[in-house]
Design an enzyme around this catalytic site. Structure first.
Site, short mmCIF file in Angstrom:
data_model
loop_
_atom_site.label_atom_id
_atom_site.label_comp_id
_atom_site.label_asym_id
_atom_site.label_seq_id
_atom_site.Cartn_x
_atom_site.Cartn_y
_atom_site.Cartn_z
N TYR A 173 0.61 -1.18 0.12
CA TYR A 173 0.11 -0.25 0.13
C TYR A 173 0.72 1.26 -0.31
O TYR A 173 1.73 1.46 0.49
CB TYR A 173 -0.60 0.19 1.21
CG TYR A 173 -1.36 0.81 1.55
CD1 TYR A 173 -2.07 2.41 1.34
CD2 TYR A 173 -0.12 1.60 2.57
CE1 TYR A 173 -2.13 3.44 2.34
CE2 TYR A 173 -0.26 3.73 3.21
CZ TYR A 173 -1.39 4.29 2.65
OH TYR A 173 -1.23 5.52 2.96
N HIS A 227 -0.55 7.71 -2.70
CA HIS A 227 -1.54 7.94 -1.85
C HIS A 227 -1.18 9.29 -1.06
O HIS A 227 -0.63 9.10 0.51
CB HIS A 227 -0.79 6.73 -0.88
CG HIS A 227 -1.94 5.99 -0.71
ND1 HIS A 227 -3.27 6.10 -0.05
CD2 HIS A 227 -2.67 4.98 -1.61
CE1 HIS A 227 -4.70 5.22 -0.16
NE2 HIS A 227 -3.73 4.81 -1.35
N ARG A 298 -10.53 12.07 -9.37
CA ARG A 298 -10.80 11.13 -9.23
C ARG A 298 -11.88 9.95 -7.44
O ARG A 298 -11.36 9.53 -6.44
CB ARG A 298 -9.42 10.55 -7.68
CG ARG A 298 -8.14 10.27 -9.05
CD ARG A 298 -7.94 8.99 -9.89
NE ARG A 298 -7.67 7.59 -8.48
CZ ARG A 298 -8.32 6.86 -8.76
NH1 ARG A 298 -9.55 6.53 -9.48
NH2 ARG A 298 -8.26 6.07 -7.67
N GLU A 354 -11.35 2.82 -11.54
CA GLU A 354 -11.08 1.81 -11.04
C GLU A 354 -11.76 0.21 -11.15
O GLU A 354 -12.82 0.58 -10.97
CB GLU A 354 -10.39 2.77 -9.49
CG GLU A 354 -9.59 1.54 -8.74
CD GLU A 354 -9.65 2.23 -8.04
OE1 GLU A 354 -9.16 3.32 -7.36
OE2 GLU A 354 -8.43 1.48 -7.03
#
Ligand code: MG
Length: 421
Positions: A173, A227, A298, A354
């Site tokens: 991640y 991120h 997004r 996505e």
């Protein structure tokens, strides 16, 4: 003899007025990562109901109570055909708006009302949203690996499955830049877990992508998610280093608190920018879109207010040449995915969607869950959203009491200070 127009008039005029008769909250954790809250909006027409997703896995219990105690009772007795009016009145109902709890509740209502309208019309929802402007919805896959070579092989396997767009993260991640637990120069008695180091990140990730391009050529659309971990000037440095890779997009290069820096990044690099996974307020996306400071928006559909709000954002994007890339994420649910799907099919400003995969157990619990074939997402073609829920099966998987599902959001630097997730 009766002509077709007369027949049509009769059938539409014959639809009886509807009322919302009840709001059922369906909360379930069918798998360890899932804390799903759905609403089932029941109407005065027997058997006619709509489903919506109020998914906020970090505050699921609060969402559940807020629907049961506050907003659900407000909707009962209202006309479910008046989607926009109910959206607007729900938006101001708790006075303070655009919260992470109120937005998902508003989304759930919105999806359920569109679902009801589609069922009434006996059409898949995308027909009511203007009809298809594309034949199917292209999605991007998620590749990862611990090494450059492992990443390359994982991308290759997705290309073999038909995907044309692949997001690549190295080292789990957040996608790299991590120093393992206990390593590096740390305060003696401080935090000893894995830490994020932005210099390491800015060094290793562009290098990994150079490796990918050398191995795979230009035939694949590459994506990456930062991120929100970087400070503004290193974000710019990172974007510049990614320029030769010719990315499809780089996502969330800055945290939402620092979006004013996009003007600077925009002026100095051609790397395409995607932003907005964490956005919940129009003030966050409006100026980025209208000033053409990003390439892709997004947001997650259920986090911004549902289909109604997503269509408005997509229209704004169309005016300014920005494209959509609605967020999914591993803990998201099939109802939200279908809401995105129906919007995606109808908007000229669509960029990419996505992906999200669900197990056969989930397909059984939520029949009509969309499926991916050869890199495209397909809904069920049934009326409305095209999905149902097996409430008997839900009973086997009650909502979990798991506050630790938020643990990943606490990322730290080597001195023990917090890094924005
Ligand atoms: Mg993301």
């Amino acid at each position: 003899m009766e002509n077709i127009n007369n027949r049509y008039e009769k059938s539409t005029l014959g639809l009886s007025p509807l009322k919302i008769e009840g709001v059922k909250v369906i909360a379930t954790s069918p798998e360890p990562d899932y804390s799903w809250v759905f609403v089932k909006v029941l109407t005065s027409e027997p058997g006619l109901y709509g489903l919506g997703s109020a998914n906020n896995c970090y505050l699921a219990w609060a969402v559940k109570s807020a629907i049961e105690k506050h907003l659900g009772p407000f909707w009962v007795g209202k006309d479910p055909d008046r989607i926009e009016d109910l959206w607007q009145s729900t938006h101001v109902r708790s006075y303070w708006r655009n919260g992470t709890i109120t937005n998902v509740i508003q989304s759930a209502l919105d999806m359920a009302l569109w679902d009801i309208k589609g069922k009434r019309a006996n059409m898949p929802l995308y027909q009511l949203l203007g009809g298809k402007v594309r034949d199917a919805v292209p999605v991007y896959a998620h590749a990862n690996g611990e090494t450059e070579q492992a990443c390359t092989e994982n991308v290759q396997s997705y290309l073999e499955q038909g995907f044309r767009h692949v997001r690549v993260q190295m080292g789990g991640y957040g996608g790299g830049g991590f120093i393992p637990p206990g390593e590096g120069s740390r305060p003696k008695t401080g935090y000893q877990g894995q830490v994020f180091d932005e210099q390491l990140y800015v060094e290793t990730i562009p290098k990994m992508f150079r490796h990918l391009r050398t191995q795979l050529g230009l035939g694949v659309n590459l994506l990456h998610d930062v991120h929100e971990h970087l400070t503004p000037t290193l974000a710019l440095e990172f974007a510049k280093r990614m320029e030769p890779i010719r990315m499809f997009f780089v996502e969330d290069i800055l945290p939402p608190e620092q979006i004013d820096y996009f003007r600077k990044i925009r002026g100095l690099t051609s790397t395409p920018m995607a932003m907005g996974e964490l956005f919940t307020h129009p003030h966050e996306w409006r100026s980025l879109i209208s000033n053409r400071l990003i390439d892709f928006i997004r947001c997650r559909i259920s986090a911004i207010g549902g289909i109604t709000q997503a269509k408005k954002i997509a229209s704004l994007c169309e005016q300014f040449g920005v494209r959509t890339a609605w967020q999914e994420g591993g803990e998201n649910d099939p109802i939200n995915q279908l809401a995105a799907y129906h919007v995606d099919l109808t908007i000229p400003s669509f960029g990419i969607q996505e992906s999200n995969h669900f197990s056969e157990k989930i397909h059984e619990m939520l029949p009509g869950t969309a499926r991916i074939h050869d890199g495209y997402l397909y809904g069920s073609e049934k009326p409305g959203l095209g999905i149902d829920i097996d409430e008997q099966l839900v009973k086997k998987y009650p909502l979990a009491d798991n506050y630790q599902n938020s643990d990943w959001t606490t990322v730290r630097g080597i001195d023990g200070s917090l890094v924005k997730p």
